[in-house]
Design a protein around this motif. Structure first.
Motif, PDB file in Angstrom:
ATOM      1  N   GLU A 164      -4.510  -6.091  -8.867  1.00 32.94           N
ATOM      2  CA  GLU A 164      -4.040  -5.019  -9.746  1.00 32.94           C
ATOM      3  C   GLU A 164      -2.549  -4.750  -9.536  1.00 32.94           C
ATOM      4  OE1 GLU A 164      -6.407  -1.497  -9.620  1.00 32.94           O
ATOM      5  OE2 GLU A 164      -8.303  -2.584  -9.877  1.00 32.94           O
ATOM      6  N   TYR A 165      -2.100  -4.817  -8.293  1.00 32.44           N
ATOM      7  CA  TYR A 165      -0.686  -4.579  -7.983  1.00 32.44           C
ATOM      8  C   TYR A 165       0.200  -5.580  -8.717  1.00 32.44           C
ATOM      9  CZ  TYR A 165       2.904  -2.544  -4.897  1.00 32.44           C
ATOM     10  OH  TYR A 165       3.987  -1.861  -4.382  1.00 32.44           O
ATOM     11  N   ALA A 193      -0.044  -7.328   1.433  1.00 35.48           N
ATOM     12  CA  ALA A 193      -0.883  -6.179   1.770  1.00 35.48           C
ATOM     13  C   ALA A 193      -0.740  -5.724   3.207  1.00 35.48           C
ATOM     14  CB  ALA A 193      -2.350  -6.522   1.482  1.00 35.48           C
ATOM     15  N   PRO A 245      -8.364  -5.798  -0.073  1.00 36.74           N
ATOM     16  CA  PRO A 245      -6.976  -6.200  -0.313  1.00 36.74           C
ATOM     17  C   PRO A 245      -6.804  -7.187  -1.459  1.00 36.74           C
ATOM     18  CG  PRO A 245      -7.796  -7.125   1.747  1.00 36.74           C
ATOM     19  CD  PRO A 245      -8.801  -6.121   1.305  1.00 36.74           C
ATOM     20  N   HIS A 296      -7.005  -5.115  -4.608  1.00 30.98           N
ATOM     21  CA  HIS A 296      -5.790  -4.286  -4.626  1.00 30.98           C
ATOM     22  C   HIS A 296      -4.572  -5.085  -5.088  1.00 30.98           C
ATOM     23  CE1 HIS A 296      -2.361  -2.034  -2.916  1.00 30.98           C
ATOM     24  NE2 HIS A 296      -2.075  -3.142  -2.267  1.00 30.98           N
ATOM     25  N   GLY A 298      -9.287  -0.696   1.899  1.00 29.47           N
ATOM     26  CA  GLY A 298     -10.167  -1.119   0.809  1.00 29.47           C
ATOM     27  C   GLY A 298     -10.362  -2.620   0.765  1.00 29.47           C
ATOM     28  N   TYR A 338       0.795  -1.232   0.000  1.00 30.02           N
ATOM     29  CA  TYR A 338       0.000   0.000   0.000  1.00 30.02           C
ATOM     30  C   TYR A 338       0.831   1.287   0.000  1.00 30.02           C
ATOM     31  CZ  TYR A 338      -4.491  -2.388   0.570  1.00 30.02           C
ATOM     32  OH  TYR A 338      -5.612  -3.156   0.361  1.00 30.02           O
ATOM     33  N   TYR A 393      -8.016   0.490  -8.444  1.00 30.57           N
ATOM     34  CA  TYR A 393      -7.003   1.060  -7.567  1.00 30.57           C
ATOM     35  C   TYR A 393      -5.896   1.787  -8.323  1.00 30.57           C
ATOM     36  CZ  TYR A 393      -9.108  -1.448  -3.685  1.00 30.57           C
ATOM     37  OH  TYR A 393      -9.986  -1.887  -2.726  1.00 30.57           O
ATOM     38  N   TYR A 394      -5.573   1.321  -9.509  1.00 33.20           N
ATOM     39  CA  TYR A 394      -4.443   1.886 -10.249  1.00 33.20           C
ATOM     40  C   TYR A 394      -4.801   2.121 -11.715  1.00 33.20           C
ATOM     41  CZ  TYR A 394      -1.865   0.400  -6.115  1.00 33.20           C
ATOM     42  OH  TYR A 394      -1.438   0.233  -4.825  1.00 33.20           O
TER      43      TYR A 394
END
Length: 317
Positions: free
Chosen positions: A120-121, A97, A114, A117, A112, A69, A140-141
């Motif tokens: 996408e990460y 995360a 995880p 997230h 949010g 994060y 998220y991104y």
């Protein structure tokens, strides 16, 4: 299963210089890999990996685990490019995360969802580090980027920190490995391994490696083991994910949030060298593809570390 298993050591900052010395000793002992964690506050594990790359030539080096994060995935990819160049073929990027209290209360960021997230990460990391570019418009991104033409994607394995079933399934679907801690043979066999394999089936891909953390306490005195385990767990005691995980494993915390003796015996590897060897091998036989071993020294840190490193060298192929 085979009688040998890939084994690495977990080295904990701070301070940094003793961590680097420990990695050098592990390489000299023939240990396969060193995992360097990052904490919400403290020396950055991935930076220590880069420093260790300059002092070693053979041992694998992994961030285990870099917290997602606070660092944008494109910035994390840029950092990983350095580690991959300094330690070619030896570097693994471990990410996770962390936990809602750490992210929201320490950093003031929204936790949010995880799983979404991290999906996408990893997509950004995979695109940049494996394919050379990414086009992503997600929840998220929003990332539209490509490596400079002179850079070849290094393709380091991406390992995901995973404790409970949903995160293990996600790791099976999108990552090159899942790293699990505070887990004994029964949890590995009945929950972790099946969840990882289920995720791999969803992704229609081979099951990635399950890397299991093992805390070694070199003593036969269970009273000492209990004290070390309760002290080590105190950092995690307020985090709901662990409470739920231990409940699912059949070892709920007591009313004061402490570990039961039965759970300590299940997850902490203790005893003499032969017993430690046997108990580490039992984790492999339960379904761990690789072990990441941390040593809790008692009275002779260097001597006890050397004795455990000898066991690890015997286990490794």
């Amino acid at each position: 299963m085979a009688s040998t298993v890939p084994v690495g050591v977990v080295v904990f900052p701070p301070p940094v210089r003793p961590v680097l010395d420990a990695i050098v000793r592990a390489e000299a002992a023939g240990v396969r890999a060193a995992w360097v964690p990052s904490w919400p506050v403290g020396p950055d594990g991935l930076s220590i990996v880069n420093a260790a790359a300059a002092r070693t030539t053979r041992i694998g080096l992994a961030s285990g685990i870099s917290i997602t994060y606070p660092t944008h995935p494109l910035a994390r990819a840029n950092e990983a490019l350095v580690a991959a160049e300094l330690a070619p073929g030896r570097f693994r990027l471990g990410i996770g995360a962390s936990h809602k209290p750490e992210i929201e209360e320490r950093y003031g960021l929204s936790f949010g969802k995880p799983l979404a997230h991290l999906r996408e990460y990893v997509a950004v990391l995979r695109g940049m580090l494996w394919e050379g570019g990414v086009e992503l418009d997600g929840e998220y991104y929003r990332v539209h980027a490509a490596l400079p033409p002179m850079l070849i994607p290094p393709r380091p394995p991406i390992v995901l920190a995973a404790l409970r079933q949903n995160m293990l399934r996600l790791a099976g679907e999108i990552a090159d490995g899942a790293m699990l801690i505070w887990s004994g043979p029964s949890y590995i066999r009945s929950i972790a391994r099946p969840a990882l394999e289920a995720g791999a089936r969803v992704g229609q891909r081979p099951c990635p490696a399950l890397i299991v953390g093992a805390n070694v306490v070199p003593t036969n005195d269970f009273g000492t083991v209990r004290e070390v385990a309760q002290g080590a767990f105190s950092v995690y005691a307020t985090l709901p994910t662990y409470r739920k995980m231990f409940q699912e494993a059949g070892y709920p915390l007591d009313a004061q949030g402490r570990l039961s003796d039965e759970f300590i015996h299940e997850v902490v590897v203790y005893g003499d060298q032969d017993t430690i060897h046997r108990r580490l091998l039992a984790l492999h036989e339960a379904g761990a593809d690789e072990l990441a071993v941390s040593v809790s020294p008692l009275t002779d840190p260097i001597g006890e570390e050397a004795a455990v490193l000898e066991v690890l060298a015997r286990l490794s192929p």
